[in-house]
Design an enzyme around this catalytic site. Structure first.
Site, PDB file in Angstrom:
ATOM      1  N   GLU A  40      18.314  19.833 -19.334  1.00 42.00           N
ATOM      2  CA  GLU A  40      19.666  19.272 -19.375  1.00 42.00           C
ATOM      3  C   GLU A  40      20.396  19.717 -20.642  1.00 42.00           C
ATOM      4  O   GLU A  40      19.812  19.763 -21.726  1.00 42.00           O
ATOM      5  CB  GLU A  40      19.563  17.741 -19.345  1.00 42.00           C
ATOM      6  CG  GLU A  40      20.879  17.008 -19.456  1.00 42.00           C
ATOM      7  CD  GLU A  40      20.705  15.496 -19.523  1.00 42.00           C
ATOM      8  OE1 GLU A  40      21.716  14.794 -19.393  1.00 42.00           O
ATOM      9  OE2 GLU A  40      19.553  15.023 -19.705  1.00 42.00           O
ATOM     10  N   LYS A 108      27.243  15.557 -13.947  1.00 42.31           N
ATOM     11  CA  LYS A 108      26.396  14.362 -13.873  1.00 42.31           C
ATOM     12  C   LYS A 108      27.208  13.152 -13.426  1.00 42.31           C
ATOM     13  O   LYS A 108      28.204  12.788 -14.054  1.00 42.31           O
ATOM     14  CB  LYS A 108      25.767  14.118 -15.251  1.00 42.31           C
ATOM     15  CG  LYS A 108      24.669  13.069 -15.292  1.00 42.31           C
ATOM     16  CD  LYS A 108      24.062  13.044 -16.688  1.00 42.31           C
ATOM     17  CE  LYS A 108      22.878  12.101 -16.800  1.00 42.31           C
ATOM     18  NZ  LYS A 108      22.286  12.146 -18.163  1.00 42.31           N
ATOM     19  N   CYS A 140      18.947  14.434 -14.979  1.00 38.90           N
ATOM     20  CA  CYS A 140      18.277  13.367 -15.721  1.00 38.90           C
ATOM     21  C   CYS A 140      18.409  11.994 -15.058  1.00 38.90           C
ATOM     22  O   CYS A 140      17.822  11.759 -14.010  1.00 38.90           O
ATOM     23  CB  CYS A 140      18.799  13.362 -17.161  1.00 38.90           C
ATOM     24  SG  CYS A 140      17.727  12.483 -18.345  1.00 38.90           S
TER      25      CYS A 140
END
EC number: 3.5.1.100
Length: 274
Positions: A40, A108, A140
């Site tokens: 990430e 995200k 994540c």
């Protein structure tokens, strides 16, 4: 499909250093590698506040253009994360870069609490067909929410790739989550985490993994830097769904506008009230 999991340490806010390590990994990958996956925000590292404005780049900025040149030279694809700036907003983004260009961008959608003062959440899930396989991206904390991978499965994903920046003490959470997301959607899941120390005393947990559609672990890394290639047996997709198919058997569909684009991308928009 051969995927190299590139679990590395990085430097927060040092794009030049992180890019150099990325380019070296691309240059030294095996000749039959299809795809390399990095952690990430690997290019920029984890930054916030005033520093974020200094390191964030647009989607077609110089760093990703340099990366694209390396991808074309080796005829491979890369998934990795970076801090993106677009129209004055910052996003925690990951991209699938192929020799043809940026095939897929994902912002995200579920931000970790400490990110919410700096980043805006993404508003859609996306998959794309690449080398005959439909691929989707998550980042994540996304994988701790079952709806995220189900959204990609609803868009036909066969492989979900997770760029990860998970830190102590939460390593076991993502180990459980990645296996569950693969098994409950009957697809492959590949997660690549960072290792080593970060800013503000963070220690990244490593533990990068590849999981098959039955939820079985194909590879699991430790806490040190490692590069490991897994070969996905795509016949396992059909085998996992032979006796029962969760997507066909479910009685609840995720809401949101679903679109298919001429280039093969499929998108599911998150409604304004969600």
């Amino acid at each position: 499909m051969k995927i190299e999991l590139v679990q590395l340490a990085g430097r927060d806010g040092d794009t030049a250093y992180n890019l150099s390590r990325t380019l070296n990994a691309i240059a030294t990958c095996a000749g039959d590698t299809d795809l390399l996956v990095f952690p990430e925000t690997y290019l920029s590292g984890f930054v916030g506040g005033a520093q974020l404005a200094q390191v964030a780049e647009p989607l077609h900025g110089t760093t990703l253009q340099t990366l694209l040149q390396a991808v074309r030279q080796r005829d491979v694809a890369v998934v990795l994360g970076f801090a993106e700036v677009h129209q004055g907003r910052f996003y925690n983004s990951s991209v699938l870069v192929t020799p043809e260009g940026i095939a897929l961008q994902y912002r995200k959608t579920h931000l970790w609490p400490s990110e919410r003062s700096d980043f805006s959440p993404g508003d859609r899930f996306t998959t794309v067909l690449w080398r005959g396989v439909r691929v989707g991206l998550l980042i994540c904390y996304d994988i701790e929410l079952p709806e995220t991978s189900r959204a990609l499965a609803q868009l036909g994903a066969e492989v979900v790739i997770v760029t990860n920046g998970n830190m102590d003490p939460y390593g076991p959470v993502h180990r459980t989550a990645i296996m569950a997301r693969a098994q409950e959607n009957q697809l492959f899941a590949v997660m690549v985490n960072r290792v080593g120390a970060g800013d503000d005393g963070l220690v990244f947990a490593g533990g990068s993994m590849a999981v098959d559609p039955f939820g079985r672990v194909l590879f699991e890394a430790g806490r040190d830097e490692v590069r490991h290639v897994v070969e996905l047996d795509l016949d396992q997709l059909k085998a996992a769904r032979r006796d029962y198919d969760y997507l066909k058997d479910r009685r609840l569909m995720l809401s949101g506008e679903q679109t298919e684009h001429p280039d093969g991308r499929r998108e599911l928009l998150i409604g304004a009230s969600q």
